[in-house]
Design a protein around this motif. Structure first.
Motif, PDB file in Angstrom:
ATOM      1  N   ASN A  82      -0.609  -3.329  -5.236  1.00 22.69           N
ATOM      2  CA  ASN A  82      -1.119  -2.109  -5.872  1.00 22.69           C
ATOM      3  C   ASN A  82      -2.186  -2.352  -6.936  1.00 22.69           C
ATOM      4  O   ASN A  82      -2.190  -1.695  -7.976  1.00 22.69           O
ATOM      5  N   SER A  83      -3.107  -3.272  -6.680  1.00 22.22           N
ATOM      6  CA  SER A  83      -4.141  -3.560  -7.677  1.00 22.22           C
ATOM      7  C   SER A  83      -5.306  -2.577  -7.648  1.00 22.22           C
ATOM      8  O   SER A  83      -6.077  -2.503  -8.594  1.00 22.22           O
ATOM      9  N   VAL A  84      -5.450  -1.812  -6.575  1.00 19.96           N
ATOM     10  CA  VAL A  84      -6.523  -0.823  -6.466  1.00 19.96           C
ATOM     11  C   VAL A  84      -5.877   0.551  -6.271  1.00 19.96           C
ATOM     12  O   VAL A  84      -4.975   0.709  -5.448  1.00 19.96           O
ATOM     13  N   THR A  85      -6.349   1.529  -7.049  1.00 21.52           N
ATOM     14  CA  THR A  85      -5.812   2.885  -6.966  1.00 21.52           C
ATOM     15  C   THR A  85      -6.951   3.884  -6.828  1.00 21.52           C
ATOM     16  O   THR A  85      -7.858   3.911  -7.656  1.00 21.52           O
ATOM     17  N   MET A 127       0.840  -1.176   0.000  1.00 23.57           N
ATOM     18  CA  MET A 127       0.000   0.000   0.000  1.00 23.57           C
ATOM     19  C   MET A 127       0.883   1.237   0.000  1.00 23.57           C
ATOM     20  O   MET A 127       1.947   1.253   0.607  1.00 23.57           O
ATOM     21  N   GLY A 128       0.421   2.264  -0.693  1.00 21.77           N
ATOM     22  CA  GLY A 128       1.216   3.474  -0.758  1.00 21.77           C
ATOM     23  C   GLY A 128       0.344   4.704  -0.920  1.00 21.77           C
ATOM     24  O   GLY A 128      -0.810   4.631  -1.324  1.00 21.77           O
ATOM     25  N   LEU A 129       0.936   5.810  -0.598  1.00 13.41           N
ATOM     26  CA  LEU A 129       0.264   7.093  -0.708  1.00 13.41           C
ATOM     27  C   LEU A 129       1.250   8.098  -1.258  1.00 13.41           C
ATOM     28  O   LEU A 129       2.381   8.186  -0.773  1.00 13.41           O
ATOM     29  N   ARG A 130       0.827   8.847  -2.274  1.00 11.16           N
ATOM     30  CA  ARG A 130       1.695   9.895  -2.796  1.00 11.16           C
ATOM     31  C   ARG A 130       0.864  11.097  -3.215  1.00 11.16           C
ATOM     32  O   ARG A 130      -0.279  10.960  -3.671  1.00 11.16           O
ATOM     33  N   ARG A 131       1.438  12.253  -3.005  1.00 15.62           N
ATOM     34  CA  ARG A 131       0.777  13.499  -3.390  1.00 15.62           C
ATOM     35  C   ARG A 131       1.000  13.683  -4.883  1.00 15.62           C
ATOM     36  O   ARG A 131       2.125  13.616  -5.361  1.00 15.62           O
ATOM     37  N   THR A 132      -0.081  13.931  -5.628  1.00 14.27           N
ATOM     38  CA  THR A 132       0.024  14.098  -7.076  1.00 14.27           C
ATOM     39  C   THR A 132       0.001  15.558  -7.497  1.00 14.27           C
ATOM     40  O   THR A 132       0.399  15.877  -8.609  1.00 14.27           O
ATOM     41  N   SER A 133      -0.478  16.429  -6.634  1.00 11.89           N
ATOM     42  CA  SER A 133      -0.422  17.871  -6.911  1.00 11.89           C
ATOM     43  C   SER A 133      -0.236  18.608  -5.594  1.00 11.89           C
ATOM     44  O   SER A 133      -0.855  18.270  -4.593  1.00 11.89           O
ATOM     45  N   ASP A 191       5.477  20.142   7.977  1.00 11.63           N
ATOM     46  CA  ASP A 191       5.583  19.543   9.306  1.00 11.63           C
ATOM     47  C   ASP A 191       4.202  19.430   9.947  1.00 11.63           C
ATOM     48  O   ASP A 191       3.860  18.403  10.535  1.00 11.63           O
ATOM     49  N   CYS A 192       3.402  20.461   9.794  1.00  9.63           N
ATOM     50  CA  CYS A 192       2.050  20.447  10.352  1.00  9.63           C
ATOM     51  C   CYS A 192       1.214  19.329   9.724  1.00  9.63           C
ATOM     52  O   CYS A 192       0.522  18.593  10.429  1.00  9.63           O
ATOM     53  N   GLU A 193       1.285  19.196   8.399  1.00 11.53           N
ATOM     54  CA  GLU A 193       0.529  18.139   7.727  1.00 11.53           C
ATOM     55  C   GLU A 193       0.963  16.758   8.207  1.00 11.53           C
ATOM     56  O   GLU A 193       0.123  15.865   8.385  1.00 11.53           O
ATOM     57  N   GLU A 194       2.247  16.567   8.425  1.00 10.62           N
ATOM     58  CA  GLU A 194       2.730  15.277   8.921  1.00 10.62           C
ATOM     59  C   GLU A 194       2.249  15.016  10.341  1.00 10.62           C
ATOM     60  O   GLU A 194       1.832  13.911  10.670  1.00 10.62           O
ATOM     61  N   ARG A 195       2.333  16.023  11.192  1.00 12.22           N
ATOM     62  CA  ARG A 195       1.886  15.860  12.575  1.00 12.22           C
ATOM     63  C   ARG A 195       0.397  15.528  12.643  1.00 12.22           C
ATOM     64  O   ARG A 195      -0.024  14.714  13.448  1.00 12.22           O
ATOM     65  N   LEU A 196      -0.390  16.188  11.788  1.00 11.20           N
ATOM     66  CA  LEU A 196      -1.841  16.005  11.807  1.00 11.20           C
ATOM     67  C   LEU A 196      -2.311  14.848  10.933  1.00 11.20           C
ATOM     68  O   LEU A 196      -3.438  14.383  11.081  1.00 11.20           O
ATOM     69  N   GLN A 197      -1.485  14.421   9.991  1.00 13.39           N
ATOM     70  CA  GLN A 197      -1.892  13.439   8.974  1.00 13.39           C
ATOM     71  C   GLN A 197      -3.096  13.959   8.195  1.00 13.39           C
ATOM     72  O   GLN A 197      -4.066  13.249   7.924  1.00 13.39           O
ATOM     73  N   ARG A 198      -3.042  15.248   7.847  1.00 16.34           N
ATOM     74  CA  ARG A 198      -4.099  15.939   7.114  1.00 16.34           C
ATOM     75  C   ARG A 198      -3.514  16.718   5.941  1.00 16.34           C
ATOM     76  O   ARG A 198      -2.348  17.071   5.948  1.00 16.34           O
ATOM     77  N   SER A 199      -4.385  17.042   4.991  1.00 15.20           N
ATOM     78  CA  SER A 199      -4.063  17.992   3.937  1.00 15.20           C
ATOM     79  C   SER A 199      -4.645  19.331   4.373  1.00 15.20           C
ATOM     80  O   SER A 199      -5.804  19.377   4.808  1.00 15.20           O
ATOM     81  N   LEU A 200      -3.888  20.372   4.265  1.00 13.06           N
ATOM     82  CA  LEU A 200      -4.402  21.679   4.680  1.00 13.06           C
ATOM     83  C   LEU A 200      -5.081  22.406   3.523  1.00 13.06           C
ATOM     84  O   LEU A 200      -6.269  22.699   3.580  1.00 13.06           O
ATOM     85  N   ILE A 201      -4.347  22.698   2.470  1.00 12.39           N
ATOM     86  CA  ILE A 201      -4.896  23.317   1.271  1.00 12.39           C
ATOM     87  C   ILE A 201      -5.179  22.194   0.268  1.00 12.39           C
ATOM     88  O   ILE A 201      -4.396  21.256   0.136  1.00 12.39           O
ATOM     89  N   THR A 202      -6.293  22.272  -0.436  1.00 11.40           N
ATOM     90  CA  THR A 202      -6.691  21.209  -1.361  1.00 11.40           C
ATOM     91  C   THR A 202      -5.562  20.853  -2.325  1.00 11.40           C
ATOM     92  O   THR A 202      -4.957  21.721  -2.945  1.00 11.40           O
ATOM     93  N   SER A 203      -5.294  19.549  -2.394  1.00 11.02           N
ATOM     94  CA  SER A 203      -4.261  19.020  -3.287  1.00 11.02           C
ATOM     95  C   SER A 203      -4.653  17.601  -3.695  1.00 11.02           C
ATOM     96  O   SER A 203      -5.553  17.005  -3.113  1.00 11.02           O
ATOM     97  N   GLY A 204      -3.967  17.091  -4.703  1.00  7.98           N
ATOM     98  CA  GLY A 204      -4.279  15.769  -5.220  1.00  7.98           C
ATOM     99  C   GLY A 204      -3.459  14.677  -4.571  1.00  7.98           C
ATOM    100  O   GLY A 204      -2.294  14.877  -4.218  1.00  7.98           O
ATOM    101  N   TRP A 205      -4.080  13.501  -4.415  1.00  8.17           N
ATOM    102  CA  TRP A 205      -3.430  12.335  -3.812  1.00  8.17           C
ATOM    103  C   TRP A 205      -3.763  11.091  -4.614  1.00  8.17           C
ATOM    104  O   TRP A 205      -4.813  11.010  -5.259  1.00  8.17           O
ATOM    105  N   GLU A 206      -2.860  10.108  -4.537  1.00  9.68           N
ATOM    106  CA  GLU A 206      -3.099   8.787  -5.119  1.00  9.68           C
ATOM    107  C   GLU A 206      -2.767   7.752  -4.049  1.00  9.68           C
ATOM    108  O   GLU A 206      -1.664   7.735  -3.508  1.00  9.68           O
ATOM    109  N   TRP A 207      -3.753   6.913  -3.763  1.00  6.86           N
ATOM    110  CA  TRP A 207      -3.632   5.900  -2.714  1.00  6.86           C
ATOM    111  C   TRP A 207      -3.732   4.543  -3.378  1.00  6.86           C
ATOM    112  O   TRP A 207      -4.727   4.235  -4.040  1.00  6.86           O
ATOM    113  N   THR A 208      -2.704   3.713  -3.246  1.00  7.60           N
ATOM    114  CA  THR A 208      -2.724   2.380  -3.849  1.00  7.60           C
ATOM    115  C   THR A 208      -2.828   1.323  -2.760  1.00  7.60           C
ATOM    116  O   THR A 208      -2.216   1.435  -1.693  1.00  7.60           O
ATOM    117  N   LEU A 209      -3.632   0.301  -3.060  1.00  6.80           N
ATOM    118  CA  LEU A 209      -3.881  -0.789  -2.127  1.00  6.80           C
ATOM    119  C   LEU A 209      -3.750  -2.113  -2.862  1.00  6.80           C
ATOM    120  O   LEU A 209      -3.859  -2.168  -4.078  1.00  6.80           O
TER     121      LEU A 209
END
Length: 188
Positions: free
Chosen positions: A126-129, A1-7, A44-62
């Protein structure tokens, strides 16, 4: 499983002008440094909170639909696409009418199949994205005030203490870190 910011966020939750006012800096000589500190504090804040602050793109693979739980880095704004690898090994895009998105509030979002079960997907790496947008909004003022204040405090601490110090960690005050507590993601 992975998570990456796309934008990346189009703006920061704190502007250069706000940071300079907070720092009591009235010249332009250190604008580049202050801009870098703003970005570092937001990250640092986003990492501490595990949140996105300003809208951005993400891709989560499972590896499988069964791994689909709460969508990371809330608040979830929308799901752009849900793709999976079918029995033949071909990547398919699931029609949005086949699943529901729970993006209510600022808690982690969820996805569920409309038909009661997900389609068959190969059980492999990574069969589900899931491609999605997450964040409080597109404007700095969409980010809750206590979070923005913590970012200003972090910027101030890094600006005042430009050398790494083992006895004085950046924004180590309990009060400052306490500003983030109501916004932390504890489930994931």
């Amino acid at each position: 499983m992975g998570l990456r910011r796309t934008s990346m966020p189009a703006i920061e939750p704190v502007s250069l002008a706000e940071a300079k006012l907070h720092l009591r800096v009235d010249h332009d000589d250190e604008d580049t440094l202050i801009g870098a500190l703003i970005t570092a504090a937001r990250m640092d804040c986003e990492e501490r909170l595990q949140r996105s602050l300003i809208t951005s793109g993400w891709e989560w693979t499972l590896d499988a639909f069964r791994d689909l739980g709460y969508v990371p880095r809330p608040p979830l704004v929308s799901v752009t696409s849900l793709k999976y690898v079918d029995a033949a090994g071909t990547q398919q895009t699931l029609d949005p009418s086949a699943y529901r998105v729970d993006a209510a509030g600022d808690q982690p979002g969820r996805l569920e199949p409309v038909a009661g079960q997900w389609p068959f997907a190969q059980d492999r790496l990574n069969s589900v994205t899931v491609a999605y947008q997450a964040g409080y909004g597109a404007a700095a003022t969409d980010v809750p005030g206590p979070i923005r204040q913590w970012i200003l405090l972090a910027i101030g601490d890094m600006f005042a203490n430009r050398e790494r110090s083992s006895d004085r960690p950046a924004v180590g005050q309990d009060f400052a870190d306490g500003l983030l507590d109501p916004f932390r993601v504890w489930v994931l």
